[in-house]
Design a protein around this motif. Sequence first.
Motif, mmCIF file in Angstrom:
data_model
loop_
_atom_site.group_PDB
_atom_site.id
_atom_site.type_symbol
_atom_site.label_atom_id
_atom_site.label_comp_id
_atom_site.label_asym_id
_atom_site.label_seq_id
_atom_site.Cartn_x
_atom_site.Cartn_y
_atom_site.Cartn_z
ATOM 1 N N LEU A 278 0.841 -1.200 0.000
ATOM 2 C CA LEU A 278 0.000 0.000 0.000
ATOM 3 C C LEU A 278 0.875 1.249 0.000
ATOM 4 C CD1 LEU A 278 -2.931 -0.852 2.438
ATOM 5 C CD2 LEU A 278 -3.085 -0.231 0.036
ATOM 6 N N LYS A 279 1.966 1.151 0.828
ATOM 7 C CA LYS A 279 2.881 2.299 0.932
ATOM 8 C C LYS A 279 3.560 2.536 -0.428
ATOM 9 C CE LYS A 279 6.708 3.832 3.709
ATOM 10 N NZ LYS A 279 7.965 3.284 3.314
ATOM 11 N N ILE A 280 4.066 1.433 -1.002
ATOM 12 C CA ILE A 280 4.760 1.566 -2.296
ATOM 13 C C ILE A 280 3.798 2.116 -3.352
ATOM 14 C CG2 ILE A 280 5.825 0.255 -4.195
ATOM 15 C CD1 ILE A 280 6.967 -1.619 -2.066
ATOM 16 N N ASN A 281 2.577 1.561 -3.330
ATOM 17 C CA ASN A 281 1.571 1.970 -4.298
ATOM 18 C C ASN A 281 1.254 3.457 -4.161
ATOM 19 O OD1 ASN A 281 0.186 1.011 -6.409
ATOM 20 N ND2 ASN A 281 -1.657 0.471 -5.258
ATOM 21 N N VAL A 288 3.986 9.383 -9.738
ATOM 22 C CA VAL A 288 3.438 9.530 -11.096
ATOM 23 C C VAL A 288 2.643 10.830 -11.199
ATOM 24 C CG1 VAL A 288 1.804 8.535 -12.760
ATOM 25 C CG2 VAL A 288 3.387 7.066 -11.549
ATOM 26 N N TYR A 289 1.834 11.078 -10.180
ATOM 27 C CA TYR A 289 0.969 12.257 -10.202
ATOM 28 C C TYR A 289 1.799 13.537 -10.233
ATOM 29 C CZ TYR A 289 -2.938 15.276 -9.068
ATOM 30 O OH TYR A 289 -3.902 16.245 -9.118
ATOM 31 N N TYR A 344 -5.809 8.533 -14.795
ATOM 32 C CA TYR A 344 -5.765 7.187 -14.220
ATOM 33 C C TYR A 344 -5.458 7.245 -12.716
ATOM 34 C CZ TYR A 344 -4.202 2.655 -12.832
ATOM 35 O OH TYR A 344 -4.062 1.497 -12.129
ATOM 36 N N THR A 345 -4.432 8.019 -12.360
ATOM 37 C CA THR A 345 -4.071 8.072 -10.932
ATOM 38 C C THR A 345 -5.180 8.732 -10.119
ATOM 39 O OG1 THR A 345 -2.693 9.949 -11.527
ATOM 40 C CG2 THR A 345 -1.532 7.948 -10.973
ATOM 41 N N LYS A 346 -5.812 9.752 -10.727
ATOM 42 C CA LYS A 346 -6.910 10.412 -10.011
ATOM 43 C C LYS A 346 -8.033 9.418 -9.737
ATOM 44 C CE LYS A 346 -6.863 15.265 -11.338
ATOM 45 N NZ LYS A 346 -7.395 16.129 -12.377
ATOM 46 N N ASN A 347 -8.350 8.589 -10.761
ATOM 47 C CA ASN A 347 -9.455 7.626 -10.596
ATOM 48 C C ASN A 347 -9.169 6.648 -9.463
ATOM 49 O OD1 ASN A 347 -11.920 6.253 -11.325
ATOM 50 N ND2 ASN A 347 -10.610 4.624 -12.123
ATOM 51 N N SER A 348 -7.902 6.195 -9.387
ATOM 52 C CA SER A 348 -7.619 5.211 -8.335
ATOM 53 C C SER A 348 -7.490 5.883 -6.973
ATOM 54 C CB SER A 348 -6.363 4.414 -8.675
ATOM 55 O OG SER A 348 -5.278 5.286 -8.799
ATOM 56 N N LYS A 349 -7.082 7.150 -6.971
ATOM 57 C CA LYS A 349 -6.878 7.832 -5.678
ATOM 58 C C LYS A 349 -8.177 8.425 -5.120
ATOM 59 C CE LYS A 349 -3.177 10.641 -5.037
ATOM 60 N NZ LYS A 349 -1.746 10.915 -5.018
ATOM 61 N N LEU A 350 -8.944 9.059 -6.002
ATOM 62 C CA LEU A 350 -10.088 9.833 -5.501
ATOM 63 C C LEU A 350 -11.331 8.980 -5.264
ATOM 64 C CD1 LEU A 350 -9.896 13.096 -7.645
ATOM 65 C CD2 LEU A 350 -9.041 12.700 -5.333
ATOM 66 N N GLU A 351 -11.971 9.259 -4.132
ATOM 67 C CA GLU A 351 -13.223 8.580 -3.823
ATOM 68 C C GLU A 351 -14.303 9.044 -4.812
ATOM 69 O OE1 GLU A 351 -13.864 6.254 -1.512
ATOM 70 O OE2 GLU A 351 -11.691 6.293 -1.220
ATOM 71 N N LEU A 352 -15.375 8.270 -4.894
ATOM 72 C CA LEU A 352 -16.499 8.678 -5.739
ATOM 73 C C LEU A 352 -17.146 9.908 -5.114
ATOM 74 C CD1 LEU A 352 -17.990 5.138 -6.297
ATOM 75 C CD2 LEU A 352 -17.066 6.592 -8.084
ATOM 76 N N SER A 353 -17.615 10.797 -5.965
ATOM 77 C CA SER A 353 -18.284 11.980 -5.415
ATOM 78 C C SER A 353 -19.593 12.145 -6.196
ATOM 79 C CB SER A 353 -17.337 13.160 -5.580
ATOM 80 O OG SER A 353 -18.030 14.322 -5.820
ATOM 81 N N PHE A 354 -20.697 11.947 -5.497
ATOM 82 C CA PHE A 354 -21.989 11.915 -6.196
ATOM 83 C C PHE A 354 -22.703 13.264 -6.179
ATOM 84 C CE2 PHE A 354 -21.652 7.313 -5.026
ATOM 85 C CZ PHE A 354 -21.489 6.882 -6.326
ATOM 86 N N GLU A 355 -23.342 13.562 -7.302
ATOM 87 C CA GLU A 355 -24.141 14.788 -7.403
ATOM 88 C C GLU A 355 -25.164 14.567 -8.532
ATOM 89 O OE1 GLU A 355 -21.963 18.091 -9.589
ATOM 90 O OE2 GLU A 355 -20.311 16.719 -9.121
#
Length: 506
Positions: A278-281, A288-289, A344-355
């Motif tokens: 998890l740390k490495i990831n 990358v970001y 790609y990195t944003k998708n894996s990092k950021l939680e879903l945000s509904f509206e």
Amino acid sequence: MEKNNDLQLADLKLQLEKLEYEKSLTDEIFDRITESIVALDENWCYTYVNKQAGEIFQRKPQELIGKHIWTEFPEGIDQPFYKAYYKAFTTQEYICLEEYYKPYDKWFSNHIYPSPNGLSIYFSDITIRKKADLELKKNELFNRGVLNSVDSHIVVIENCGTIVAVNELWNKFIIDNGETTLIHSNVNSNYITATQKKADSGNTKAAEALEVIQEVIDGKKSISIYEYPCNNKTINRWFMMRVTRFEKEQPMVVIVHSEITNLKKSENQLKLKNNELLKINHELDSFVYNTSHDLRSPLKSILGLSEIIKDEMLPDDLEQRSRIDMIKESVIKLDDFIEDVLLYTKNSKLELSFEEIFYEQIIQEIKNSLNFMVGAQTIKLIFDIEDTIKFISDKNRLTVILKNMITNAIKYQKADNNDSFVKVTIKNSKDDSIIIVEDNGIGIVQDRQNQIFNMFYRATHLSTGSGLGLYIVKEMIDKLEGTIKVDSEVSKGAKFTVTIPNNRYI
Ligand code: ADP
């Protein structure tokens, strides 16, 4: 004198009648006894056979009187009862015997009373009881076999805590843990009381285990599990206690302690590895970001500078102008790639945000971003949106998904076609939103269609992209718990159908 004789005769008659009456009474009593009775004289001949005995022999009792037992029943010779009769008569000692009698395929119990004049034998058919006993024994053996073959320590208790069964490993476990006697852990001792004592003396694990057992005894749970460390002088181990309730006439609880030391070790190693990963990831993502981000500003400067250089060039210096255009094109391509990596990195990092989703707005944003895209001017954009039903989802991800599919339709339009189009149909329902993006472009070869969502996959040499677009689209759709499918025919076009669940109730 004659009168005297008459009197004596009458008296004798009376006595005889009395005797006969008494005998009939005795016979009746014997017949009423449910046990079978026979009597034999010293020559092994029957002197008495009651009704029940006759029924077992399937002979009339009076027919047997005076007959020799082994002449009448030669099949009995050398059977266990035969031997017992001889032994009782020879030793003049009472014998009680329960045995299987093969000729009748039945079990009998015999009470053999000897006297110098012969034998009195009381016997009864005990086949039903004996078979039930054997069945019980078989069951007991089976249960014990099962208990002892299991590689765990097992103890079965009644609701009150009284131990009703333990297996061999349980006893071994108790001794291994330093107990010198099994007195507090064996059948009939009380498991709850013994554990309570340990809890009272400050053993917190015992107190926790007791709580787990009590929940099951109280019927709050039918199964409960508790993991605990168990250390003695030489070895540190982990156990898992599984408490299960099973209903009999009286509810009982089975407590199974299984060693899970190796499992625990692997679990801990896995946890450590997982944390490390998890740390490495996380570090990789951040790397990358940040790198992608930092790369974009020099690229923007190169683009800006190229523009200035081009403006300052003589209009007829066509060769140099085209070189500057090539630099710009390469920089834009690199920037697109970096943008994809960032997405790609944003998708894996950021939680879903509904509206609430307003598709018209999204489409407008996409249209604006297409202004400078090569090919956007030669294709007709058609939109058919039916979004009166409120649709809740993640706007940023939906925008990326739609933009990607639309730009692909633009990129892969047919070069020689004047009526290239891309049609976007959207329909909301209370359950989902279905988005269809179809075009009449170059299409995708059948056997490559299931690979276009793979990372860095390009299905045609005409692609100038990174092969990341549809991979990101699929990742985002997965995150939204939606689906995507493609239908396509080479040189006829491609149709992407996306279904995204409506998160109205979240
Ligand atoms: P790329 O950067 O190559 O466009 P994508 O992941 O977006 O990568 O798409 C993967 C491949 O799928 C493309 O290289 C292309 O061959 C094919 N493809 C995607 N969309 C279309 C389309 N609308 N029409 C034809 N081919 C398409």
